[in-house]
Design a protein around this motif. Structure first.
Motif, mmCIF file in Angstrom:
data_model
loop_
_atom_site.group_PDB
_atom_site.id
_atom_site.type_symbol
_atom_site.label_atom_id
_atom_site.label_comp_id
_atom_site.label_asym_id
_atom_site.label_seq_id
_atom_site.Cartn_x
_atom_site.Cartn_y
_atom_site.Cartn_z
ATOM 1 N N SER A 24 0.798 -1.220 0.000
ATOM 2 C CA SER A 24 0.000 0.000 0.000
ATOM 3 C C SER A 24 0.839 1.283 0.000
ATOM 4 N N GLY A 25 2.160 1.169 -0.105
ATOM 5 C CA GLY A 25 3.011 2.360 -0.095
ATOM 6 C C GLY A 25 4.443 1.992 0.217
ATOM 7 N N MET A 41 0.172 5.288 -0.892
ATOM 8 C CA MET A 41 0.387 5.663 -2.293
ATOM 9 C C MET A 41 -0.227 7.023 -2.643
ATOM 10 N N ARG A 42 -1.214 7.461 -1.867
ATOM 11 C CA ARG A 42 -1.886 8.717 -2.184
ATOM 12 C C ARG A 42 -1.135 9.937 -1.683
ATOM 13 N N SER A 43 -0.112 9.741 -0.904
ATOM 14 C CA SER A 43 0.670 10.869 -0.389
ATOM 15 C C SER A 43 1.474 11.508 -1.513
ATOM 16 N N ASN A 44 1.736 12.797 -1.353
ATOM 17 C CA ASN A 44 2.539 13.530 -2.327
ATOM 18 C C ASN A 44 4.013 13.308 -1.989
#
Length: 144
Positions: A24-25, A41-44
Motif C-alpha cells: 500500500s506504499g 500511495m496517495r501521499s505527495n
C-alpha cells in the motif's frame, strides 16, 4: 546512499530515507529524528533524484545543484540559513546557479534546497554523482 533513495513527503518536515516498499506504499525513516513512518500511495512524495530546477535554458537536476553548493561550501553546510530573508536566499542561489529562472523558482523552493542540502550533509550523504552511470554502460554495450 544515492539521491534515488531519499524522499520528500508532502506535509512532513525534512527528508526521508526509503527503507522498504509495501503493498500500500512504503516505509521511510526521517533523516531529522530517525523515526519511521508508513506512507500510502496517495501521499505527495518526491524522489530527490527526479527533481530538477528551472534555468533560462534548461532544467538542471537537483543533484547538480547540490554538487555546486558542495563545491562552494567545501563540503560543509551552507553559510546561509534556510530561514534567511528572501533577498539573501535569492542572492545566495544566484551565486550557485546564475542562470536560474527567477520567475519559476520561488524563494520557498530555494529554502527547501538549502534546508535539504544541510540535512544531507548532517547525515553524511554528500555523493551527488549521477546514479545512472551503470545504465549508460549497459545501453551502449547493447547497441554494438
Amino acid at each position: 546512499m544515492a539521491l534515488d533513495k531519499i524522499l520528500s513527503i508532502g506535509g512532513k518536515p525534512g527528508l526521508f530515507k526509503l527503507l522498504t516498499q509495501t503493498r500500500s506504499g512504503f516505509v521511510g525513516e526521517s533523516l531529522l529524528d530517525g523515526k519511521r513512518i508508513t506512507v500510502g500511495m496517495r501521499s505527495n512524495v518526491s524522489v530527490l533524484s527526479e527533481i530538477a530546477i528551472y534555468t533560462l535554458e534548461e532544467e538542471v537536476p537537483l543533484r547538480e545543484v547540490f554538487q555546486k553548493i558542495k563545491e562552494k561550501e567545501n563540503g560543509n553546510k551552507t553559510g546561509i540559513s534556510h530561514k534567511a530573508e528572501k533577498i539573501e536566499l535569492e542572492e545566495y542561489f544566484f551565486e550557485i546557479l546564475p542562470n536560474y529562472d527567477e520567475d519559476r523558482v520561488y524563494a520557498s523552493d530555494i529554502k527547501k534546497i538549502v534546508q535539504w542540502y544541510n540535512i544531507l550533509v548532517d547525515n553524511k550523504i554528500t555523493d551527488f554523482a549521477e546514479a545512472d552511470n551503470d545504465k549508460a554502460v549497459v545501453e551502449t554495450s547493447e547497441e554494438e
